[in-house]
Design a protein around this motif. Structure first.
Motif, PDB file in Angstrom:
ATOM      1  N   UNK A 157     -40.827 100.922  23.836  1.00 18.20           N
ATOM      2  CA  UNK A 157     -40.486 102.095  23.017  1.00 18.20           C
ATOM      3  C   UNK A 157     -39.831 101.645  21.706  1.00 18.20           C
ATOM      4  N   UNK A 158     -38.946 100.635  21.795  1.00 15.95           N
ATOM      5  CA  UNK A 158     -38.279 100.128  20.590  1.00 15.95           C
ATOM      6  C   UNK A 158     -39.291  99.545  19.607  1.00 15.95           C
ATOM      7  N   UNK A 159     -40.298  98.855  20.125  1.00 16.97           N
ATOM      8  CA  UNK A 159     -41.334  98.285  19.251  1.00 16.97           C
ATOM      9  C   UNK A 159     -42.154  99.390  18.580  1.00 16.97           C
ATOM     10  N   UNK A 160     -42.439 100.451  19.338  1.00 16.45           N
ATOM     11  CA  UNK A 160     -43.193 101.572  18.764  1.00 16.45           C
ATOM     12  C   UNK A 160     -42.379 102.232  17.664  1.00 16.45           C
ATOM     13  N   UNK A 179     -50.739 101.191  21.330  1.00 21.56           N
ATOM     14  CA  UNK A 179     -51.252 102.335  22.087  1.00 21.56           C
ATOM     15  C   UNK A 179     -51.984 101.883  23.339  1.00 21.56           C
ATOM     16  N   UNK A 180     -52.796 100.848  23.204  1.00 19.01           N
ATOM     17  CA  UNK A 180     -53.521 100.325  24.363  1.00 19.01           C
ATOM     18  C   UNK A 180     -52.559  99.705  25.361  1.00 19.01           C
ATOM     19  N   UNK A 181     -51.599  98.921  24.872  1.00 21.97           N
ATOM     20  CA  UNK A 181     -50.611  98.303  25.770  1.00 21.97           C
ATOM     21  C   UNK A 181     -49.850  99.381  26.545  1.00 21.97           C
ATOM     22  N   UNK A 188     -50.678 100.838  35.255  1.00 20.68           N
ATOM     23  CA  UNK A 188     -50.056  99.894  36.196  1.00 20.68           C
ATOM     24  C   UNK A 188     -48.848 100.501  36.887  1.00 20.68           C
ATOM     25  N   UNK A 189     -47.990 101.167  36.113  1.00 25.78           N
ATOM     26  CA  UNK A 189     -46.710 101.630  36.656  1.00 25.78           C
ATOM     27  C   UNK A 189     -46.777 103.001  37.314  1.00 25.78           C
ATOM     28  N   UNK A 190     -47.962 103.562  37.408  1.00 27.64           N
ATOM     29  CA  UNK A 190     -48.172 104.768  38.215  1.00 27.64           C
ATOM     30  C   UNK A 190     -49.147 104.477  39.358  1.00 27.64           C
ATOM     31  N   UNK A 191     -49.412 103.212  39.591  1.00 28.97           N
ATOM     32  CA  UNK A 191     -50.349 102.845  40.643  1.00 28.97           C
ATOM     33  C   UNK A 191     -51.745 103.376  40.380  1.00 28.97           C
ATOM     34  N   UNK A 227     -52.837 106.643  18.299  1.00 30.50           N
ATOM     35  CA  UNK A 227     -53.164 105.229  18.192  1.00 30.50           C
ATOM     36  C   UNK A 227     -54.151 104.805  19.274  1.00 30.50           C
ATOM     37  N   UNK A 228     -53.937 105.301  20.487  1.00 31.59           N
ATOM     38  CA  UNK A 228     -54.856 104.972  21.582  1.00 31.59           C
ATOM     39  C   UNK A 228     -56.239 105.548  21.297  1.00 31.59           C
TER      40      UNK A 228
END
Length: 344
Positions: A157-160, A179-181, A188-191, A227-228
């Protein structure tokens, strides 16, 4: 028994303005009118109104509801069953919160006093999370329960925000990469569970305290989504001619907000092993096709180019919550939908 619009509004909790709007867009028209032109609703109209209200609570837009109701009729019994299941989940979540508060009550009775700020924050987060997720689901969301993952997100979030501060546009290559990252990490973090993702989106949109805790506000989300989308359009571009790409750019992001709930509904149907010929699945297939055509157009040759892009460019699947199994499942339903005669 005939009901005037004011009586129907009062008895259902809807507003007269809402019922007027439903009539104006052809979603729910009264069965009769008085000689003076006043709307009159009868018993048969209640079936359709119940479907509309139920599908609205499931998160469908009015356009999606109209599409669903225009297809083969969804059994009202199955809609009511889904409503019961949703309420059962809400009751279970309320019971979990009650148990937690009883535990806290017992601790306080024993003289155990947590720090006030920590106590209030914990209670706020508990009640907020419990509105959207069961305890079992929270275990599948490390970004809400794993300190290391939370730190990863804080750094992202800080990088964005730092990139936004430079004035970079969503189409900037650096923004597209972020956006892709972001979306890949969400998967990944929602399975890779689109239902959890949809509810996580809803929680961020509806809970100001969540936005304050994560620093992910509407401005950040709009930037990431744009961005995505820009990164996806860049991947499509080599497969399209100039006119097709211009149409994509003009339309790709217009209905982005409708995809999460639709993808979640398809995944739920898959998990329930619902037959691809089931009326509910066919309705989902029609919605999917409608959204696809909104940016790909209606030319079969152009649509084929988009399908070829997905076959040849695996990066288009990254961060999408859509996998090959889902596309195969929907493909079988779409084959049936393709054979349907257009409505007159």
């Amino acid at each position: 028994m005939l009901l005037k619009i004011g009586d129907l509004a009062r008895l259902t909790g809807l507003t007269i303005r809402t019922l007027h709007h439903y009539d104006s867009i052809g979603l729910l028209s009264p069965s009769a009118r008085t000689q003076a032109g006043y709307r009159l609703y009868q018993h048969g109209d209640m079936d359709r109104l119940h479907r509309i209200m139920a599908l609205r609570r499931f998160g469908l837009s009015l356009a999606d509801i109209a599409t669903a109701l225009a297809g083969p009729e969804l059994p009202l019994a199955s809609i009511v069953a889904r409503q019961v299941a949703m309420l059962d989940q809400q009751i279970a979540q309320a019971a979990t919160l009650r148990d937690r508060l009883r535990t806290l009550q017992a601790q306080l009775a024993q003289g155990q006093q947590p720090a006030l700020a920590e106590w209030l924050t914990t209670m706020e987060l508990m009640s907020m999370y419990d509105k959207y997720f069961t305890p079992e689901e929270l275990k599948q969301l490390p970004l809400l329960s794993d300190a290391a993952v939370e730190q990863e997100w804080q750094a992202l979030v800080a990088r964005v925000r730092a990139l936004q501060a430079t004035g970079a546009a969503p189409g900037d290559a650096r923004a597209q990469a972020l956006g892709t990252e972001w979306m890949v990490k969400l998967v990944r973090d929602t399975g890779a569970h689109p239902g959890l993702f949809a509810r996580l989106n809803a929680m961020h949109a509806q809970e100001p305290s969540m936005q304050a805790t994560t620093s992910i506000d509407a401005h950040v989300m709009e930037f990431i989504l744009a961005a995505f989308n820009a990164s996806r359009m860049a991947l499509y571009q080599p497969f399209l001619d100039e006119h097709e790409y211009a149409h994509l750019v003009a339309n790709y992001g217009k209905r982005s907000g409708e995809w999460p709930a639709l993808i979640a509904a398809v995944r739920a149907a898959m998990d329930a092993r619902t037959a691809h010929a089931d009326a509910a699945v066919l309705a989902l297939a029609r919605q999917w096709l409608e959204l696809f055509r909104s940016y790909a157009g209606t030319n079969p040759a152009t649509q084929l180019k988009f399908r070829q892009a997905h076959q040849q460019e695996p990066r288009l699947m990254e961060g999408s919550f859509v996998d090959a199994a889902m596309l195969r499942y929907l493909g079988a339903a779409m084959a049936i939908v393709a054979q349907e005669k257009p409505a007159k």
